[in-house]
Design a protein around this motif. Structure first.
Motif, PDB file in Angstrom:
ATOM      1  N   ILE A  55       0.855  -1.187   0.000  1.00  0.00           N
ATOM      2  CA  ILE A  55       0.000   0.000   0.000  1.00  0.00           C
ATOM      3  C   ILE A  55       0.893   1.241   0.000  1.00  0.00           C
ATOM      4  N   ASP A  56       1.023   1.874  -1.141  1.00  0.00           N
ATOM      5  CA  ASP A  56       1.793   3.110  -1.251  1.00  0.00           C
ATOM      6  C   ASP A  56       1.013   4.206  -0.517  1.00  0.00           C
ATOM      7  N   PRO A  57       1.622   4.855   0.470  1.00  0.00           N
ATOM      8  CA  PRO A  57       0.901   5.891   1.221  1.00  0.00           C
ATOM      9  C   PRO A  57       0.311   6.993   0.340  1.00  0.00           C
ATOM     10  N   ALA A  58       0.911   7.257  -0.797  1.00  0.00           N
ATOM     11  CA  ALA A  58       0.402   8.296  -1.700  1.00  0.00           C
ATOM     12  C   ALA A  58      -0.941   7.907  -2.318  1.00  0.00           C
ATOM     13  N   LEU A  59      -1.319   6.630  -2.195  1.00  0.00           N
ATOM     14  CA  LEU A  59      -2.562   6.150  -2.798  1.00  0.00           C
ATOM     15  C   LEU A  59      -3.673   5.932  -1.767  1.00  0.00           C
ATOM     16  N   VAL A  60      -3.444   6.366  -0.541  1.00  0.00           N
ATOM     17  CA  VAL A  60      -4.391   6.148   0.558  1.00  0.00           C
ATOM     18  C   VAL A  60      -5.264   7.377   0.770  1.00  0.00           C
ATOM     19  N   GLY A  61      -6.566   7.126   0.916  1.00  0.00           N
ATOM     20  CA  GLY A  61      -7.494   8.184   1.287  1.00  0.00           C
ATOM     21  C   GLY A  61      -7.882   9.128   0.168  1.00  0.00           C
ATOM     22  N   ASN A  62      -7.576   8.757  -1.074  1.00  0.00           N
ATOM     23  CA  ASN A  62      -7.861   9.674  -2.180  1.00  0.00           C
ATOM     24  C   ASN A  62      -8.494   8.981  -3.388  1.00  0.00           C
ATOM     25  N   GLY A  63      -9.139   7.830  -3.131  1.00  0.00           N
ATOM     26  CA  GLY A  63      -9.839   7.142  -4.211  1.00  0.00           C
ATOM     27  C   GLY A  63      -8.935   6.379  -5.163  1.00  0.00           C
ATOM     28  N   ARG A  64      -7.695   6.142  -4.764  1.00  0.00           N
ATOM     29  CA  ARG A  64      -6.743   5.490  -5.668  1.00  0.00           C
ATOM     30  C   ARG A  64      -6.361   4.076  -5.218  1.00  0.00           C
ATOM     31  N   ALA A  65      -7.203   3.445  -4.416  1.00  0.00           N
ATOM     32  CA  ALA A  65      -6.890   2.111  -3.897  1.00  0.00           C
ATOM     33  C   ALA A  65      -6.623   1.095  -5.003  1.00  0.00           C
ATOM     34  N   ASP A  66      -7.303   1.235  -6.144  1.00  0.00           N
ATOM     35  CA  ASP A  66      -7.096   0.276  -7.237  1.00  0.00           C
ATOM     36  C   ASP A  66      -5.676   0.329  -7.791  1.00  0.00           C
ATOM     37  N   GLU A  67      -4.951   1.396  -7.493  1.00  0.00           N
ATOM     38  CA  GLU A  67      -3.565   1.511  -7.939  1.00  0.00           C
ATOM     39  C   GLU A  67      -2.578   0.870  -6.964  1.00  0.00           C
TER      40      GLU A  67
END
Length: 115
Positions: A55-67
């Motif tokens: 889980i890349d922290p830059a992808l958390v909490g911003n609708g980017r979980a699929d990445e």
């Protein structure tokens, strides 16, 4: 809203009956863990000699979980990297199970009880 308890239960279901200590050794040792939300947020997996942050922290909490690598590998396969869908040989995550993980990441990947 999905909780970390929901995520931990889901991941536990996916690896039920597997040799967890062996799986940890194969995929990165103590860095491959989801006993706590913090461990999962920091978890890495070693696959075919390459280390991936689940889980890349830059992808958390911003609708980017699929990445995130976690969601990608559960939905898999990741063909451009020649990585099969995980868990290897199944059982594979259902759409509902992936949604639990996706929602938790999109909602901030928080510890239970933290708002």
């Amino acid at each position: 809203m999905a909780t970390f308890a929901d995520v931990r239960t889901t991941l536990g279901q996916l690896v039920q009956g597997r040799d967890i200590p062996r799986m940890k050794i194969t995929h990165g040792g103590d860095a491959f863990s989801w006993d706590t939300a913090e461990e999962l947020r920091k978890a890495v997996a070693v696959i075919f000699g390459t280390t991936y942050q689940l889980i890349d922290p830059a992808l958390v909490g911003n609708g980017r979980a699929d990445e995130t690598y976690l969601v990608q590998v559960l939905m898999g396969p990741i063909e451009d990297q020649d990585i099969p869908r995980m868990p290897f040989r199944g059982p594979f995550a259902s759409a509902d199970q992936i949604k639990v993980i996706r929602d938790w990441i999109n909602d901030g990947a928080r510890d239970d009880g933290v708002t």
